[in-house]
Design a protein around this motif. Structure first.
Motif, short mmCIF file in Angstrom:
data_model
loop_
_atom_site.label_atom_id
_atom_site.label_comp_id
_atom_site.label_asym_id
_atom_site.label_seq_id
_atom_site.Cartn_x
_atom_site.Cartn_y
_atom_site.Cartn_z
N ASP A 14 4.76 15.54 7.97
CA ASP A 14 4.84 15.63 6.52
C ASP A 14 3.66 14.90 5.88
N VAL A 15 2.88 15.63 5.08
CA VAL A 15 1.68 15.08 4.47
C VAL A 15 2.03 13.97 3.47
N ASP A 16 3.11 14.15 2.73
CA ASP A 16 3.51 13.12 1.77
C ASP A 16 3.81 11.79 2.46
N ALA A 17 4.41 11.85 3.64
CA ALA A 17 4.70 10.63 4.40
C ALA A 17 3.39 9.95 4.81
N TYR A 18 2.38 10.74 5.18
CA TYR A 18 1.09 10.16 5.54
C TYR A 18 0.42 9.52 4.34
N LEU A 19 0.48 10.18 3.20
CA LEU A 19 -0.11 9.62 1.99
C LEU A 19 0.59 8.33 1.57
N LEU A 20 1.91 8.30 1.74
CA LEU A 20 2.66 7.07 1.47
C LEU A 20 2.22 5.98 2.44
N TYR A 21 2.05 6.32 3.70
CA TYR A 21 1.60 5.35 4.70
C TYR A 21 0.24 4.76 4.30
N LYS A 22 -0.68 5.63 3.90
CA LYS A 22 -2.00 5.14 3.48
C LYS A 22 -1.90 4.25 2.26
N GLN A 23 -1.01 4.60 1.34
CA GLN A 23 -0.86 3.82 0.12
C GLN A 23 -0.31 2.43 0.41
N VAL A 24 0.71 2.33 1.22
CA VAL A 24 1.33 1.03 1.49
C VAL A 24 0.52 0.20 2.48
N SER A 25 -0.34 0.84 3.27
CA SER A 25 -1.13 0.07 4.22
C SER A 25 -2.42 -0.46 3.60
N GLY A 26 -2.70 -0.05 2.36
CA GLY A 26 -3.88 -0.58 1.67
C GLY A 26 -5.18 0.01 2.15
N GLU A 27 -5.17 1.25 2.58
CA GLU A 27 -6.39 1.91 3.03
C GLU A 27 -7.38 1.98 1.88
N PRO A 28 -8.66 1.64 2.13
CA PRO A 28 -9.66 1.78 1.08
C PRO A 28 -9.88 3.24 0.72
N GLY A 29 -10.19 3.49 -0.53
CA GLY A 29 -10.42 4.86 -0.97
C GLY A 29 -9.16 5.57 -1.42
N MET A 30 -8.03 4.88 -1.37
CA MET A 30 -6.77 5.49 -1.80
C MET A 30 -6.45 4.93 -3.17
N ASP A 31 -6.90 5.61 -4.22
CA ASP A 31 -6.68 5.16 -5.58
C ASP A 31 -5.39 5.76 -6.11
N THR A 32 -4.43 4.92 -6.45
CA THR A 32 -3.14 5.41 -6.90
C THR A 32 -3.14 5.78 -8.38
N ASN A 33 -4.20 5.45 -9.11
CA ASN A 33 -4.26 5.72 -10.54
C ASN A 33 -5.25 6.82 -10.86
#
Length: 50
Positions: A14-33
């Motif tokens: 599931d792509v949404d689960a991966y995006l959530l993983y990147k968001q909570v892990s603090g990956e650079p380049g993942m802008d939530t705004n």
């Protein structure tokens, strides 16, 4: 949450689960705004009847 989202992604793909993983892990380049760009100024493609 990080471990759960990665486990869920690895089992389901599931792509949404991966995006959530990147968001909570603090990956650079993942802008939530990120704001969506206004696409009202785009011209329609030639030959495409809408």
């Amino acid at each position: 949450m990080k471990d759960f989202s990665w486990t869920y992604f690895s089992k389901t793909g599931d792509v949404d689960a991966y995006l959530l993983y990147k968001q909570v892990s603090g990956e650079p380049g993942m802008d939530t705004n990120v704001q969506e760009e206004d696409q009202s100024n785009e011209e329609p493609l030639e030959g495409l009847n809408m």
